[in-house]
Design a protein around this motif. Structure first.
Motif, PDB file in Angstrom:
ATOM      1  N   LEU A  33      37.399  41.804  34.132  1.00 20.15           N
ATOM      2  CA  LEU A  33      37.417  43.252  33.962  1.00 20.15           C
ATOM      3  C   LEU A  33      38.831  43.686  33.613  1.00 20.15           C
ATOM      4  N   ASP A  34      38.956  44.393  32.505  1.00 20.91           N
ATOM      5  CA  ASP A  34      40.244  44.891  32.017  1.00 20.91           C
ATOM      6  C   ASP A  34      40.469  46.281  32.606  1.00 20.91           C
ATOM      7  N   MET A  35      41.283  46.345  33.672  1.00 21.30           N
ATOM      8  CA  MET A  35      41.511  47.612  34.364  1.00 21.30           C
ATOM      9  C   MET A  35      42.145  48.656  33.452  1.00 21.30           C
ATOM     10  N   ASP A  36      43.062  48.222  32.581  1.00 23.97           N
ATOM     11  CA  ASP A  36      43.694  49.169  31.655  1.00 23.97           C
ATOM     12  C   ASP A  36      42.651  49.887  30.808  1.00 23.97           C
ATOM     13  N   MET A  37      41.733  49.107  30.232  1.00 27.43           N
ATOM     14  CA  MET A  37      40.760  49.694  29.319  1.00 27.43           C
ATOM     15  C   MET A  37      39.707  50.507  30.065  1.00 27.43           C
ATOM     16  N   ILE A  38      39.287  50.042  31.232  1.00 24.10           N
ATOM     17  CA  ILE A  38      38.336  50.830  32.019  1.00 24.10           C
ATOM     18  C   ILE A  38      38.971  52.159  32.414  1.00 24.10           C
ATOM     19  N   ASN A  66      32.565  46.374  42.097  1.00 30.18           N
ATOM     20  CA  ASN A  66      33.929  45.988  42.410  1.00 30.18           C
ATOM     21  C   ASN A  66      34.718  47.124  43.059  1.00 30.18           C
ATOM     22  N   PRO A  67      35.292  46.894  44.239  1.00 29.06           N
ATOM     23  CA  PRO A  67      35.989  47.974  44.957  1.00 29.06           C
ATOM     24  C   PRO A  67      37.280  48.430  44.292  1.00 29.06           C
ATOM     25  N   LEU A  68      37.987  47.523  43.594  1.00 26.55           N
ATOM     26  CA  LEU A  68      39.227  47.933  42.931  1.00 26.55           C
ATOM     27  C   LEU A  68      38.933  48.902  41.787  1.00 26.55           C
ATOM     28  N   VAL A  69      37.922  48.575  40.998  1.00 22.98           N
ATOM     29  CA  VAL A  69      37.546  49.449  39.888  1.00 22.98           C
ATOM     30  C   VAL A  69      36.986  50.761  40.423  1.00 22.98           C
ATOM     31  N   ALA A  70      36.151  50.687  41.457  1.00 18.27           N
ATOM     32  CA  ALA A  70      35.559  51.899  42.029  1.00 18.27           C
ATOM     33  C   ALA A  70      36.638  52.833  42.569  1.00 18.27           C
ATOM     34  N   THR A  71      37.627  52.295  43.244  1.00 18.90           N
ATOM     35  CA  THR A  71      38.715  53.116  43.788  1.00 18.90           C
ATOM     36  C   THR A  71      39.497  53.781  42.665  1.00 18.90           C
ATOM     37  N   MET A  72      39.770  53.034  41.610  1.00 21.76           N
ATOM     38  CA  MET A  72      40.495  53.592  40.482  1.00 21.76           C
ATOM     39  C   MET A  72      39.714  54.750  39.851  1.00 21.76           C
ATOM     40  N   LEU A  73      38.401  54.581  39.685  1.00 22.70           N
ATOM     41  CA  LEU A  73      37.589  55.637  39.092  1.00 22.70           C
ATOM     42  C   LEU A  73      37.545  56.870  39.990  1.00 22.70           C
ATOM     43  N   GLN A  74      37.456  56.656  41.276  1.00 16.34           N
ATOM     44  CA  GLN A  74      37.470  57.782  42.206  1.00 16.34           C
ATOM     45  C   GLN A  74      38.786  58.543  42.099  1.00 16.34           C
ATOM     46  N   ALA A 276      35.665  46.446  27.667  1.00 17.02           N
ATOM     47  CA  ALA A 276      36.620  46.171  28.743  1.00 17.02           C
ATOM     48  C   ALA A 276      36.179  45.008  29.619  1.00 17.02           C
ATOM     49  N   MET A 277      35.254  44.178  29.118  1.00 13.50           N
ATOM     50  CA  MET A 277      34.724  43.095  29.937  1.00 13.50           C
ATOM     51  C   MET A 277      34.317  41.926  29.053  1.00 13.50           C
ATOM     52  N   VAL A 278      34.684  40.714  29.456  1.00  8.76           N
ATOM     53  CA  VAL A 278      34.216  39.502  28.786  1.00  8.76           C
ATOM     54  C   VAL A 278      33.751  38.499  29.832  1.00  8.76           C
ATOM     55  N   TYR A 279      32.978  37.535  29.371  1.00  3.38           N
ATOM     56  CA  TYR A 279      32.481  36.462  30.233  1.00  3.38           C
ATOM     57  C   TYR A 279      33.132  35.153  29.816  1.00  3.38           C
ATOM     58  N   VAL A 280      33.605  34.398  30.791  1.00  2.00           N
ATOM     59  CA  VAL A 280      34.342  33.160  30.518  1.00  2.00           C
ATOM     60  C   VAL A 280      33.594  31.963  31.094  1.00  2.00           C
ATOM     61  N   SER A 281      33.430  30.937  30.272  1.00  5.80           N
ATOM     62  CA  SER A 281      32.854  29.689  30.744  1.00  5.80           C
ATOM     63  C   SER A 281      33.685  28.519  30.204  1.00  5.80           C
ATOM     64  N   GLU A 282      33.105  27.338  30.272  1.00  2.00           N
ATOM     65  CA  GLU A 282      33.830  26.113  29.892  1.00  2.00           C
ATOM     66  C   GLU A 282      32.819  25.079  29.409  1.00  2.00           C
ATOM     67  N   VAL A 283      33.171  24.348  28.371  1.00  2.00           N
ATOM     68  CA  VAL A 283      32.275  23.307  27.872  1.00  2.00           C
ATOM     69  C   VAL A 283      32.173  22.195  28.905  1.00  2.00           C
ATOM     70  N   SER A 284      30.945  21.908  29.301  1.00  2.00           N
ATOM     71  CA  SER A 284      30.700  20.847  30.285  1.00  2.00           C
ATOM     72  C   SER A 284      30.443  19.498  29.622  1.00  2.00           C
ATOM     73  N   HIS A 285      29.568  19.494  28.596  1.00  2.00           N
ATOM     74  CA  HIS A 285      29.203  18.227  27.964  1.00  2.00           C
ATOM     75  C   HIS A 285      28.534  18.501  26.625  1.00  2.00           C
ATOM     76  N   VAL A 362      39.578  40.697  38.304  1.00  2.00           N
ATOM     77  CA  VAL A 362      40.087  42.016  37.918  1.00  2.00           C
ATOM     78  C   VAL A 362      41.538  41.847  37.484  1.00  2.00           C
ATOM     79  N   VAL A 363      41.829  42.275  36.261  1.00  2.00           N
ATOM     80  CA  VAL A 363      43.162  42.060  35.686  1.00  2.00           C
ATOM     81  C   VAL A 363      43.725  43.401  35.221  1.00  2.00           C
TER      82      VAL A 363
END
Length: 389
Positions: A33-38, A66-74, A276-285, A362-363
Motif C-alpha cells: 500500500l502506497d501511503m503517499d498515493m492513498i 489496515n489501521p495505519l491507512v484508516a488512521t491517516m484517512l480519519q 496505490a496498491m500492487v501485489y508482489v509474488s515470486e517465481v517458485s518453479h 504499508v510504505v
C-alpha cells in the motif's frame, strides 16, 4: 487489470515493490500500500466532499482493514469507517477509528451489539425487526438512543449473491409501527447496495434500480412521520461521483476501491485517483513452458491478466497471467513462459484483501523517493512480528 495504468501513473510504486522483495524485506503473497498515493487520493476526495456537502465513510476491507491507512484517512477528515461485518469493528475500534455505518452487508450478531454501541457508531444498518429489537435492548442498558438505517429493497433491485437482505417497501408501515414501541432506537437513515455501478457499455457510472427504491423508501418513511437525515448511496464512490450522489438526494458515500484507484471506473476512465496498491509474488518453479508464482492473494473477481517479472523494473518483462480457477486453492499463480526461479512478480488487480491469506506492507515516502516500510500486517489488519516475512 490495473498493471498498465499503474505503470503510467505510479511507476515508483512498482519499482519499490521490486526493491523490497529482492532485498528480502517482504515475502511473496504481499500487497504493498502506497501511503503517499492513498493520502493524495483521499485529499482530493475530501476536497470534493466538502464542496458538495456529501459525507464520507471510508471502507477498509479492500486494503486489509489496515489501521495505519484508516488512521491517516480519519485524520484527513473522513466522517468514519464502514464496518461491513462484526469482525471489522474489532480491528477498527482497537485502532481508535470512529465507526460510521455498521452492519450494512453483514448484520451484527446479538452478543456483539453492546460492545459496538459502546463505540458510539454514527448508525447501524438493520433489515430485520428482530435485530432492531436487539439494538433497542442493548441501547437501553447504556441509557442512550441509537440511530439506525434501514436497508430497503425492491422487486427490480440488483443484489449480489451472498448479500441478500432488507426491508421491502411494503413492510415499511409495520417497521415504523414497531420502531414506535422501541424508545432506544431511532430510524434516521435509508440505504441499499449498490446504488451506482460502472457500466462497461456506456463507460459511465450509472444509477441502479436500487437508487429509486431507496428514494421511494425515504419518501414513504417521511410520510409516516419520520425524519430521515441519512441517505447513504454506495457504491463506486469516487471524487467524480460525489456530485451524482448529491444530485440524487444522497447525504453519504462509502469510498473503498477508489482510495487505491482500483474501481472498474478507474480501469476504463481517467479517474482523479491514481493506483496505490500492487501485489508482489515470486517465481517458485517452472513446468512445461509455464512458470508458477506463489499464490495466496487471488480474488475471484480480480480480472488479473498481466504481470511484470524480473529482478527490477528496468529489466522486467511483461507476461500473461493464468489465474487459479475459483474451485481450486490458489497455491500458485501460473505465468506464461519460463522465468527465472526467485524472480520478483508484480501484479495490479482488483482485490478484497480481507478474504485472502496475504500480508500487507504499508510504505510511506514512495512518491518522494524515500520509501520507508512502516509495517507488515496480516489481511485482517493485525501487525505482524517485525522480523517475520
Amino acid at each position: 487489470m490495473f498493471l498498465e495504468k499503474t505503470r503510467q501513473e505510479n511507476e515508483k510504486l512498482i519499482a519499490c515493490a521490486f526493491d523490497l522483495h529482492q532485498r528480502g524485506l517482504i515475502s511473496p503473497d504481499t500487497y504493498i500500500l502506497d501511503m503517499d498515493m492513498i493520502r493524495r487520493n483521499g485529499e482530493m476526495m475530501m476536497k470534493e466532499a466538502r464542496e458538495t456537502g456529501v459525507k464520507l465513510f471510508f471502507m477498509t476491507k479492500q486494503f486489509g482493514r489496515n489501521p495505519l491507512v484508516a488512521t491517516m484517512l480519519q485524520d484527513l477528515g473522513f466522517d468514519g469507517a464502514v464496518a461491513v461485518d462484526f469482525r471489522e469493528t474489532e480491528t477498527l475500534r482497537k485502532a481508535g477509528i470512529q465507526l460510521g455505518n455498521v452492519g450494512h452487508i453483514v448484520q451484527i450478531p446479538k452478543a456483539q451489539i453492546p460492545a459496538i454501541l459502546e463505540a458510539k457508531p454514527h448508525t447501524l444498518t438493520v433489515y430485520t425487526l428482530e435485530k432492531m429489537k436487539e439494538i433497542d435492548e442493548a441501547a437501553k442498558a447504556l441509557e442512550r438512543v441509537q440511530d439506525i438505517t434501514l436497508r430497503i429493497i425492491g422487486k427490480e433491485d440488483f443484489l449480489y449473491p451472498g448479500q441478500y437482505g432488507g426491508f421491502t417497501l411494503e413492510e415499511l408501515p409495520q417497521v415504523v409501527e414497531t420502531a414506535k414501541s422501541l424508545p432506544h432506537v431511532r430510524i434516521s437513515g435509508v440505504t441499499s447496495f449498490p446504488c451506482f455501478l460502472y457500466s462497461e457499455m456506456s463507460k459511465k457510472v450509472e444509477s441502479t434500480p436500487n437508487l429509486k427504491t431507496v428514494l421511494e423508501g425515504k419518501r414513504q418513511l417521511e410520510e409516516l412521520g419520520l425524519t430521515i437525515k441519512d441517505v447513504n448511496l454506495p457504491s463506486v464512490t469516487t471524487t467524480a461521483t460525489l456530485k451524482a450522489i448529491r444530485n440524487a438526494g444522497g447525504t453519504h458515500g462509502e469510498p473503498g476501491h477508489s482510495l487505491t484507484g482500483t474501481t472498474p471506473y478507474h480501469r476504463q476512465a481517467k479517474g482523479e485517483e491514481s493506483p496505490a496498491m500492487v501485489y508482489v509474488s515470486e517465481v517458485s518453479h517452472q513446468l512445461e513452458g509455464m512458470s508458477y508464482a506463489y499464490g495466496g492473494g487471488s480474488y475471484a473477481r480480480s480480472h488479473v491478466a498481466k504481470a511484470l517479472v524480473g529482478k527490477n523494473l528496468e529489466d522486467s518483462v511483461i507476461t500473461d497471467v493464468i489465474p487459479p480457477r475459483a474451485d481450486n486453492i490458489d497455491y500458485y499463480i501460473a505465468l506464461e513462459g519460463n522465468h527465472h526461479v526467485s524472480d520478483t512478480v508484480v501484479m495490479a488487480f482488483r482485490t478484497q484483501i480481507f478474504v485472502t491469506r496475504s500480508h500487507v506492507a504499508v510504505v510511506d515516502g514512495i512518491q518522494q523517493g524515500t520509501p520507508k516500510l512502516l509495517g507488515i500486517f496480516d489481511a485482517q489488519g493485525r501487525k505482524l512480528d517485525e522480523l517475520a516475512i
